[in-house]
Design an enzyme around this catalytic site. Structure first.
Site, PDB file in Angstrom:
ATOM      1  N   HIS A   5     -21.297 -36.753  97.841  1.00 39.70           N
ATOM      2  CA  HIS A   5     -21.970 -35.636  97.188  1.00 39.70           C
ATOM      3  C   HIS A   5     -21.225 -34.355  97.549  1.00 39.70           C
ATOM      4  O   HIS A   5     -20.579 -34.270  98.607  1.00 39.70           O
ATOM      5  CB  HIS A   5     -23.413 -35.527  97.655  1.00 39.70           C
ATOM      6  CG  HIS A   5     -24.293 -36.639  97.172  1.00 39.70           C
ATOM      7  ND1 HIS A   5     -25.663 -36.543  97.184  1.00 39.70           N
ATOM      8  CD2 HIS A   5     -24.008 -37.860  96.659  1.00 39.70           C
ATOM      9  CE1 HIS A   5     -26.195 -37.654  96.714  1.00 39.70           C
ATOM     10  NE2 HIS A   5     -25.201 -38.475  96.391  1.00 39.70           N
ATOM     11  N   GLU A  20     -22.199 -31.543  98.720  1.00 39.08           N
ATOM     12  CA  GLU A  20     -22.564 -30.969 100.015  1.00 39.08           C
ATOM     13  C   GLU A  20     -21.890 -31.709 101.162  1.00 39.08           C
ATOM     14  O   GLU A  20     -21.376 -31.091 102.098  1.00 39.08           O
ATOM     15  CB  GLU A  20     -24.087 -31.030 100.242  1.00 39.08           C
ATOM     16  CG  GLU A  20     -24.914 -30.351  99.193  1.00 39.08           C
ATOM     17  CD  GLU A  20     -25.408 -31.278  98.105  1.00 39.08           C
ATOM     18  OE1 GLU A  20     -26.585 -31.175  97.743  1.00 39.08           O
ATOM     19  OE2 GLU A  20     -24.615 -32.114  97.618  1.00 39.08           O
ATOM     20  N   CYS A  48     -30.359 -33.543  98.032  1.00 38.57           N
ATOM     21  CA  CYS A  48     -31.116 -34.783  98.170  1.00 38.57           C
ATOM     22  C   CYS A  48     -31.465 -34.985  99.654  1.00 38.57           C
ATOM     23  O   CYS A  48     -30.976 -34.253 100.515  1.00 38.57           O
ATOM     24  CB  CYS A  48     -30.298 -35.951  97.637  1.00 38.57           C
ATOM     25  SG  CYS A  48     -28.905 -36.421  98.707  1.00 38.57           S
ATOM     26  N   CYS A  81     -28.315 -35.314 101.923  1.00 37.81           N
ATOM     27  CA  CYS A  81     -27.605 -34.054 102.120  1.00 37.81           C
ATOM     28  C   CYS A  81     -28.421 -33.077 102.954  1.00 37.81           C
ATOM     29  O   CYS A  81     -27.860 -32.362 103.791  1.00 37.81           O
ATOM     30  CB  CYS A  81     -27.242 -33.446 100.768  1.00 37.81           C
ATOM     31  SG  CYS A  81     -25.986 -34.417  99.891  1.00 37.81           S
TER      32      CYS A  81
END
Length: 150
Positions: free
Chosen positions: A53, A55, A83, A86
């Protein structure tokens, strides 16, 4: 020091992710002095990695640059509510401030779902600012998924 939003840099990363066929989410890590030290977009498909992801990738790059697993005083700008995975990484990295754009009622982990940063097992909670350039971030996501359904 004057506040400067770095959400446009995160949105540029989100647009680049969309151009690669990735879900358009972008993130930038900003040093206590206000400099962008890492900028990434989603790369889960490209890297065949469910943890890639925006992040996570930006935190990894910023930690590598700092030579530390923690980023005290740093800020993270991300185009979509993080999410749960993260959000936990943000806490573990000791990010001081989290700025995010669009809310994610379905998969978010900060203001929705498990609210990871509010959980008693979360060792650190950054200051959280939401709805930063949310309309632009939402438009990128909606356009991306409309093309995929197309």
């Amino acid at each position: 020091m004057r506040f400067t939003s770095h959400m446009q840099a995160a949105l540029a990363q989100a647009r680049a992710a969309a151009a690669r066929g990735e879900v358009p989410v972008g993130a930038v890590v900003v040093s206590p002095g206000g400099e962008i030290v890492a900028a990434e977009g989603n790369r889960t498909r490209e890297l065949a990695d469910p943890t890639a992801h925006a992040e996570i990738l930006a935190l990894r790059a910023a930690c590598a640059a700092a030579g530390s697993e923690r980023l005290p005083g740093h800020a993270l700008y991300v185009t979509l509510e993080p999410c749960p995975m993260c959000a936990s990484a943000i806490s573990q990295a000791r990010i001081a401030r989290l700025y995010y754009g669009a809310a994610d009622p379905k998969s978010g982990g900060v203001a929705h779902g498990p609210r990871v940063l509010d959980h008693p097992q979360s060792h650190h909670k950054p200051e959280v600012y939401d709805d930063i350039a949310a309309e632009e971030a939402e438009a990128l996501l909606k356009a991306f998924f409309a093309r995929r359904r197309g």
